[in-house]
Design a protein around this motif. Structure first.
Motif, PDB file in Angstrom:
ATOM      1  N   ASP A  99       0.804  -1.228   0.000  1.00  0.00           N
ATOM      2  CA  ASP A  99       0.000   0.000   0.000  1.00  0.00           C
ATOM      3  C   ASP A  99       0.838   1.280   0.000  1.00  0.00           C
ATOM      4  O   ASP A  99       0.291   2.378   0.051  1.00  0.00           O
ATOM      5  CB  ASP A  99      -0.977   0.004   1.178  1.00  0.00           C
ATOM      6  N   SER A 101       2.981   2.231   2.350  1.00  0.00           N
ATOM      7  CA  SER A 101       3.484   2.544   3.683  1.00  0.00           C
ATOM      8  C   SER A 101       4.790   1.765   3.892  1.00  0.00           C
ATOM      9  O   SER A 101       5.133   0.886   3.094  1.00  0.00           O
ATOM     10  CB  SER A 101       2.455   2.164   4.754  1.00  0.00           C
ATOM     11  N   TYR A 115       5.622   4.252   8.723  1.00  0.00           N
ATOM     12  CA  TYR A 115       5.499   5.466   7.918  1.00  0.00           C
ATOM     13  C   TYR A 115       4.295   5.297   7.006  1.00  0.00           C
ATOM     14  O   TYR A 115       4.324   4.432   6.110  1.00  0.00           O
ATOM     15  CB  TYR A 115       6.749   5.679   7.053  1.00  0.00           C
ATOM     16  N   PRO A 116       3.232   6.086   7.176  1.00  0.00           N
ATOM     17  CA  PRO A 116       2.106   6.005   6.242  1.00  0.00           C
ATOM     18  C   PRO A 116       2.554   6.397   4.833  1.00  0.00           C
ATOM     19  O   PRO A 116       3.501   7.178   4.655  1.00  0.00           O
ATOM     20  CB  PRO A 116       1.110   7.028   6.798  1.00  0.00           C
ATOM     21  N   ALA A 117       1.886   5.886   3.827  1.00  0.00           N
ATOM     22  CA  ALA A 117       2.266   6.143   2.438  1.00  0.00           C
ATOM     23  C   ALA A 117       2.319   7.630   2.110  1.00  0.00           C
ATOM     24  O   ALA A 117       3.174   8.077   1.329  1.00  0.00           O
ATOM     25  CB  ALA A 117       1.298   5.426   1.496  1.00  0.00           C
ATOM     26  N   GLU A 118       1.419   8.409   2.711  1.00  0.00           N
ATOM     27  CA  GLU A 118       1.323   9.830   2.340  1.00  0.00           C
ATOM     28  C   GLU A 118       2.471  10.695   2.857  1.00  0.00           C
ATOM     29  O   GLU A 118       2.560  11.871   2.509  1.00  0.00           O
ATOM     30  CB  GLU A 118      -0.014  10.419   2.792  1.00  0.00           C
ATOM     31  N   VAL A 119       3.386  10.146   3.682  1.00  0.00           N
ATOM     32  CA  VAL A 119       4.480  10.976   4.197  1.00  0.00           C
ATOM     33  C   VAL A 119       5.639  11.093   3.207  1.00  0.00           C
ATOM     34  O   VAL A 119       6.539  11.900   3.411  1.00  0.00           O
ATOM     35  CB  VAL A 119       5.003  10.495   5.576  1.00  0.00           C
ATOM     36  N   VAL A 121       6.956  12.529   0.123  1.00  0.00           N
ATOM     37  CA  VAL A 121       6.631  13.664  -0.741  1.00  0.00           C
ATOM     38  C   VAL A 121       7.903  14.170  -1.410  1.00  0.00           C
ATOM     39  O   VAL A 121       8.944  13.520  -1.348  1.00  0.00           O
ATOM     40  CB  VAL A 121       5.938  14.787   0.080  1.00  0.00           C
ATOM     41  N   SER A 134       7.128  14.357   4.617  1.00  0.00           N
ATOM     42  CA  SER A 134       6.129  15.427   4.670  1.00  0.00           C
ATOM     43  C   SER A 134       6.286  16.326   5.893  1.00  0.00           C
ATOM     44  O   SER A 134       6.950  15.975   6.879  1.00  0.00           O
ATOM     45  CB  SER A 134       4.732  14.819   4.692  1.00  0.00           C
ATOM     46  N   GLN A 137       5.027  14.582   9.005  1.00  0.00           N
ATOM     47  CA  GLN A 137       5.968  13.613   9.569  1.00  0.00           C
ATOM     48  C   GLN A 137       7.110  14.318  10.278  1.00  0.00           C
ATOM     49  O   GLN A 137       7.551  13.891  11.342  1.00  0.00           O
ATOM     50  CB  GLN A 137       6.508  12.690   8.487  1.00  0.00           C
TER      51      GLN A 137
END
Length: 168
Positions: A99, A101, A115-119, A121, A134, A137
């Motif tokens: 996914d 992460s 670490y979530p995927a959205e961090v 960047v 990010s 984070q």
């Protein structure tokens, strides 16, 4: 000191070697802000654990060597490489999930940081787009310990650039 040109040189060598890395720490904050805001003693990089042999080989080609003395915590959470001019790289292996992460193993007993995927960047150093962590984070990493002066200044820079609450 770790200057912007040296950071970009390391990132370019790793890119050419096919290694995915993300800038964290003070340079990560500077990448998010889009300018060099202070002197940096090291460069924090997160990398794909399965690419570690290629990461090490690329860095060794630049004159870096792993240092084990005084590195706490050490592997599996992180390792340090020292290079030309005494520059230090603080390297953090990540195990990515389907996914997007990632997990950073903290010890051999199963401790890990997620670490979530959205961090993951991008930011900018000296006009060059670079992968980094990010704002959220970076703020999270600055919680739970007494801040040093440079931590306070780093959070003030993020607050000014993004209009967010970064108080400790």
């Amino acid at each position: 000191m770790f200057e912007a040109g040296a950071v970009l040189g390391v990132l370019e060598a790793l890119r050419k070697a096919g290694c995915a890395v993300w800038v964290a720490g003070g340079w990560g904050i500077d990448a998010l802000v889009g300018r060099v805001t202070r002197e940096h003693g090291d460069l924090d990089l997160l990398h794909r654990a399965e690419q570690e042999p290629a990461v090490i080989a690329a860095l060794e080609s630049l004159g870096y060597a792993e240092r084990t003395e005084g590195v706490v915590p050490g592997r599996p959470a992180r390792f340090v490489m020292t290079g030309p001019g005494g520059r230090e790289l603080d390297l953090h292996p990540l195990h990515f999930r389907p996914d997007g992460s990632a997990l950073q193993r903290l010890d051999d007993e199963g401790g890990a940081f997620t670490y979530p995927a959205e961090v993951f960047v991008t930011g900018e150093i000296e006009g060059v787009r670079v992968p980094c962590l990010s704002v959220a984070q970076q703020v999270s990493f600055h919680q739970g310990y007494p801040p040093r002066e440079r931590d306070l200044l780093d959070m003030a820079r993020l607050r000014a650039a993004y209009g967010i609450d970064t108080h400790f």
